[in-house]
Design an enzyme around this catalytic site. Sequence first.
Site, PDB file in Angstrom:
ATOM      1  CG  HIS A   1      73.790  82.284  21.612  1.00  0.00           C
ATOM      2  ND1 HIS A   1      74.098  83.027  20.504  1.00  0.00           N
ATOM      3  CD2 HIS A   1      73.540  81.029  21.155  1.00  0.00           C
ATOM      4  CE1 HIS A   1      74.060  82.253  19.422  1.00  0.00           C
ATOM      5  NE2 HIS A   1      73.713  81.037  19.792  1.00  0.00           N
TER       6      HIS A   1
ATOM      7  CB  SER B   1      74.175  83.263  15.034  1.00  0.00           C
ATOM      8  OG  SER B   1      74.388  83.223  16.404  1.00  0.00           O
TER       9      SER B   1
ATOM     10  CE  LYS C   1      76.374  76.505  11.249  1.00  0.00           C
ATOM     11  NZ  LYS C   1      75.931  76.830  12.588  1.00  0.00           N
TER      12      LYS C   1
ATOM     13  NE  ARG D   1      67.069  77.979  18.013  1.00  0.00           N
ATOM     14  CZ  ARG D   1      67.854  78.176  16.972  1.00  0.00           C
ATOM     15  NH1 ARG D   1      68.234  79.393  16.670  1.00  0.00           N
ATOM     16  NH2 ARG D   1      68.264  77.188  16.212  1.00  0.00           N
TER      17      ARG D   1
HETATM   18  O1  PNS Z   1      76.081  76.624  17.269  1.00  0.00           O
HETATM   19  P1  PNS Z   1      76.213  75.328  16.529  1.00  0.00           P
HETATM   20  O2  PNS Z   1      76.876  75.573  15.196  1.00  0.00           O
HETATM   21  O3  PNS Z   1      74.906  74.597  16.406  1.00  0.00           O
HETATM   22  O4  PNS Z   1      77.198  74.404  17.401  1.00  0.00           O
HETATM   23  C1  PNS Z   1      77.586  73.126  16.961  1.00  0.00           C
HETATM   24  C2  PNS Z   1      78.750  72.620  17.837  1.00  0.00           C
HETATM   25  C3  PNS Z   1      79.917  73.577  17.775  1.00  0.00           C
HETATM   26  C4  PNS Z   1      78.292  72.472  19.262  1.00  0.00           C
HETATM   27  C5  PNS Z   1      79.192  71.220  17.293  1.00  0.00           C
HETATM   28  O5  PNS Z   1      79.425  71.300  15.923  1.00  0.00           O
HETATM   29  C6  PNS Z   1      80.431  70.690  17.991  1.00  0.00           C
HETATM   30  O6  PNS Z   1      80.353  70.224  19.110  1.00  0.00           O
HETATM   31  N1  PNS Z   1      81.596  70.800  17.316  1.00  0.00           N
HETATM   32  C7  PNS Z   1      82.862  70.356  17.847  1.00  0.00           C
HETATM   33  C8  PNS Z   1      83.343  69.093  17.123  1.00  0.00           C
HETATM   34  C9  PNS Z   1      82.651  67.866  17.667  1.00  0.00           C
HETATM   35  O7  PNS Z   1      82.804  67.482  18.805  1.00  0.00           O
HETATM   36  N2  PNS Z   1      81.838  67.236  16.792  1.00  0.00           N
HETATM   37  C10 PNS Z   1      81.054  66.065  17.146  1.00  0.00           C
HETATM   38  C11 PNS Z   1      79.706  66.474  17.701  1.00  0.00           C
HETATM   39  S1  PNS Z   1      78.698  65.077  18.035  1.00  0.00           S
END
Ligand code: PNS
Length: 166
Positions: free
Chosen positions: A22, A135, A48, A97
Amino acid sequence: MSKTNPLIAIYPGSFDPITRGHEDIARRTLHIADNLIIAVAHSASQTKKSLFTVEERVELIREVFAGDDRVEAVSFQGLLVDFARRRGARFVIRGLRAISDFEYELQMAQMNRELWDEVETVFLAPELDFSLLSSSLVREISELGGDMARFVSPPVLARLRAKQGG
Ligand code: PNS
Protein backbone atom coordinates in the site's frame (compact mmCIF):
# COMPACT_ATOMS: atom_id res chain seq x y z
CA MET A 1 -0.44 19.81 -11.14
CA SER A 2 -0.51 23.33 -9.74
CA LYS A 3 -0.44 24.85 -6.26
CA THR A 4 -3.57 27.00 -6.82
CA ASN A 5 -5.61 24.03 -8.02
CA PRO A 6 -3.95 21.00 -6.45
CA LEU A 7 -4.66 17.59 -7.88
CA ILE A 8 -6.10 15.56 -5.04
CA ALA A 9 -6.20 11.78 -5.26
CA ILE A 10 -8.01 9.44 -2.91
CA TYR A 11 -6.75 5.96 -2.09
CA PRO A 12 -9.55 4.01 -0.43
CA GLY A 13 -9.36 0.61 1.18
CA SER A 14 -9.59 -1.50 4.28
CA PHE A 15 -5.88 -1.17 5.18
CA ASP A 16 -6.12 -3.81 7.92
CA PRO A 17 -3.24 -3.11 8.30
CA ILE A 18 -1.41 -0.91 5.80
CA THR A 19 1.38 -2.93 4.13
CA ARG A 20 4.53 -1.90 2.29
CA GLY A 21 2.58 -2.66 -0.89
CA HIS A 22 0.00 0.00 0.00
CA GLU A 23 2.80 2.40 0.90
CA ASP A 24 4.42 1.81 -2.46
CA ILE A 25 1.16 2.63 -4.27
CA ALA A 26 0.69 5.75 -2.12
CA ARG A 27 4.22 6.99 -2.88
CA ARG A 28 3.79 6.34 -6.59
CA THR A 29 0.57 8.35 -6.50
CA LEU A 30 2.55 11.35 -5.30
CA HIS A 31 4.43 11.31 -8.63
CA ILE A 32 1.18 12.22 -10.36
CA ALA A 33 -0.88 14.02 -7.68
CA ASP A 34 -0.18 16.92 -5.32
CA ASN A 35 -2.09 15.55 -2.37
CA LEU A 36 -3.25 12.14 -1.32
CA ILE A 37 -6.09 11.19 0.99
CA ILE A 38 -5.76 7.63 2.26
CA ALA A 39 -9.30 6.74 3.22
CA VAL A 40 -10.13 3.79 5.46
CA ALA A 41 -13.65 2.52 4.81
CA HIS A 42 -16.03 1.72 7.64
CA SER A 43 -17.47 -1.44 6.19
CA ALA A 44 -21.19 -1.73 6.91
CA SER A 45 -21.31 -5.37 5.81
CA GLN A 46 -18.13 -6.35 7.75
CA THR A 47 -17.61 -9.48 5.64
CA LYS A 48 -13.94 -9.77 6.60
CA LYS A 49 -12.83 -10.34 10.17
CA SER A 50 -10.80 -7.26 11.05
CA LEU A 51 -7.71 -7.25 13.23
CA PHE A 52 -7.44 -3.49 13.81
CA THR A 53 -10.26 -1.05 14.46
CA VAL A 54 -10.80 1.62 11.83
CA GLU A 55 -9.32 4.20 14.24
CA GLU A 56 -6.21 2.06 14.77
CA ARG A 57 -5.77 1.66 11.01
CA VAL A 58 -5.98 5.41 10.45
CA GLU A 59 -3.52 5.97 13.30
CA LEU A 60 -1.05 3.50 11.77
CA ILE A 61 -1.25 5.18 8.35
CA ARG A 62 -0.58 8.54 10.03
CA GLU A 63 2.47 7.09 11.76
CA VAL A 64 3.79 5.55 8.54
CA PHE A 65 3.45 8.86 6.64
CA ALA A 66 4.40 11.15 9.54
CA GLY A 67 6.34 14.12 8.22
CA ASP A 68 4.81 14.08 4.74
CA ASP A 69 2.15 16.77 4.77
CA ARG A 70 0.95 15.79 1.29
CA VAL A 71 -0.60 12.66 2.78
CA GLU A 72 -3.71 12.70 4.95
CA ALA A 73 -5.25 9.62 6.57
CA VAL A 74 -8.94 9.57 7.42
CA SER A 75 -11.85 7.19 7.75
CA PHE A 76 -15.15 7.49 5.93
CA GLN A 77 -18.64 6.03 6.10
CA GLY A 78 -21.00 5.49 3.22
CA LEU A 79 -20.25 5.66 -0.47
CA LEU A 80 -16.72 6.38 -1.56
CA VAL A 81 -17.88 8.68 -4.36
CA ASP A 82 -19.86 10.85 -1.92
CA PHE A 83 -16.83 11.19 0.31
CA ALA A 84 -14.53 11.87 -2.65
CA ARG A 85 -16.86 14.53 -4.01
CA ARG A 86 -17.05 16.27 -0.63
CA ARG A 87 -13.27 16.33 -0.50
CA GLY A 88 -12.83 17.53 -4.10
CA ALA A 89 -10.98 14.38 -5.12
CA ARG A 90 -11.84 13.14 -8.62
CA PHE A 91 -9.11 10.53 -8.85
CA VAL A 92 -9.49 7.21 -7.07
CA ILE A 93 -6.29 5.22 -6.79
CA ARG A 94 -6.25 1.44 -6.64
CA GLY A 95 -3.33 -0.96 -6.80
CA LEU A 96 -3.51 -3.78 -9.34
CA ARG A 97 -1.31 -6.65 -8.29
CA ALA A 98 -2.37 -9.42 -10.62
CA ILE A 99 -5.02 -10.39 -13.13
CA SER A 100 -7.01 -11.89 -10.25
CA ASP A 101 -7.60 -8.34 -8.93
CA PHE A 102 -8.87 -7.14 -12.25
CA GLU A 103 -12.52 -8.19 -12.36
CA TYR A 104 -13.36 -6.84 -8.90
CA GLU A 105 -11.46 -3.62 -9.55
CA LEU A 106 -13.06 -3.02 -12.93
CA GLN A 107 -16.51 -3.64 -11.44
CA MET A 108 -15.86 -1.11 -8.67
CA ALA A 109 -14.39 1.46 -11.05
CA GLN A 110 -17.35 1.22 -13.38
CA MET A 111 -19.90 1.27 -10.58
CA ASN A 112 -18.24 4.29 -9.01
CA ARG A 113 -18.45 6.06 -12.37
CA GLU A 114 -22.13 5.16 -12.61
CA LEU A 115 -22.58 6.81 -9.22
CA TRP A 116 -20.53 9.91 -10.08
CA ASP A 117 -19.59 10.39 -13.70
CA GLU A 118 -16.73 12.78 -12.92
CA VAL A 119 -14.71 10.23 -10.98
CA GLU A 120 -11.76 8.49 -12.62
CA THR A 121 -10.11 5.39 -11.21
CA VAL A 122 -6.37 5.17 -11.76
CA PHE A 123 -4.74 1.77 -11.39
CA LEU A 124 -1.12 1.61 -10.33
CA ALA A 125 1.13 -1.44 -10.38
CA PRO A 126 3.13 -2.09 -7.22
CA GLU A 127 6.82 -2.90 -7.01
CA LEU A 128 7.36 -6.54 -8.04
CA ASP A 129 8.44 -7.47 -4.48
CA PHE A 130 4.96 -6.54 -3.23
CA SER A 131 2.86 -8.03 -6.00
CA LEU A 132 1.79 -11.01 -3.89
CA LEU A 133 1.38 -9.10 -0.65
CA SER A 134 -2.00 -8.52 0.99
CA SER A 135 -3.27 -7.38 4.38
CA SER A 136 -5.06 -10.70 4.87
CA LEU A 137 -1.79 -12.63 4.43
CA VAL A 138 -0.06 -10.23 6.80
CA ARG A 139 -2.77 -10.88 9.41
CA GLU A 140 -2.59 -14.63 8.97
CA ILE A 141 1.21 -14.88 9.06
CA SER A 142 1.38 -12.54 12.02
CA GLU A 143 -1.22 -14.56 13.94
CA LEU A 144 0.85 -17.68 13.31
CA GLY A 145 4.02 -16.01 14.58
CA GLY A 146 5.78 -15.41 11.25
CA ASP A 147 8.22 -12.56 10.67
CA MET A 148 6.49 -9.63 8.99
CA ALA A 149 9.38 -7.14 8.99
CA ARG A 150 9.78 -7.23 5.19
CA PHE A 151 6.13 -6.61 4.54
CA VAL A 152 5.09 -3.83 6.91
CA SER A 153 6.71 -0.64 8.26
CA PRO A 154 8.09 -0.50 11.83
CA PRO A 155 5.02 1.15 13.45
CA VAL A 156 2.78 -1.53 11.96
CA LEU A 157 5.16 -4.30 12.95
CA ALA A 158 5.23 -3.04 16.53
CA ARG A 159 1.42 -2.93 16.70
CA LEU A 160 1.11 -6.41 15.17
CA ARG A 161 3.52 -7.78 17.75
CA ALA A 162 1.61 -6.03 20.53
CA LYS A 163 -1.65 -7.58 19.26
CA GLN A 164 -0.05 -11.00 19.35
CA GLY A 165 1.16 -10.28 22.86
CA GLY A 166 4.84 -10.48 21.88
O1 PNS B 1 -9.15 -2.78 0.50
P1 PNS B 1 -10.48 -3.19 -0.04
O2 PNS B 1 -11.25 -3.94 1.03
O3 PNS B 1 -10.37 -3.96 -1.32
O4 PNS B 1 -11.28 -1.84 -0.35
C1 PNS B 1 -12.61 -1.86 -0.83
C2 PNS B 1 -13.20 -0.44 -0.75
C3 PNS B 1 -13.16 0.07 0.67
C4 PNS B 1 -12.43 0.49 -1.65
C5 PNS B 1 -14.69 -0.51 -1.23
O5 PNS B 1 -15.36 -1.51 -0.54
C6 PNS B 1 -15.42 0.81 -1.05
O6 PNS B 1 -15.22 1.73 -1.82
N1 PNS B 1 -16.26 0.90 0.00
C7 PNS B 1 -17.01 2.09 0.31
C8 PNS B 1 -18.50 1.88 0.01
C9 PNS B 1 -18.78 2.05 -1.46
O7 PNS B 1 -18.63 3.11 -2.03
N2 PNS B 1 -19.19 0.93 -2.10
C10 PNS B 1 -19.47 0.89 -3.52
C11 PNS B 1 -18.21 0.55 -4.30
S1 PNS B 1 -18.54 0.39 -6.01
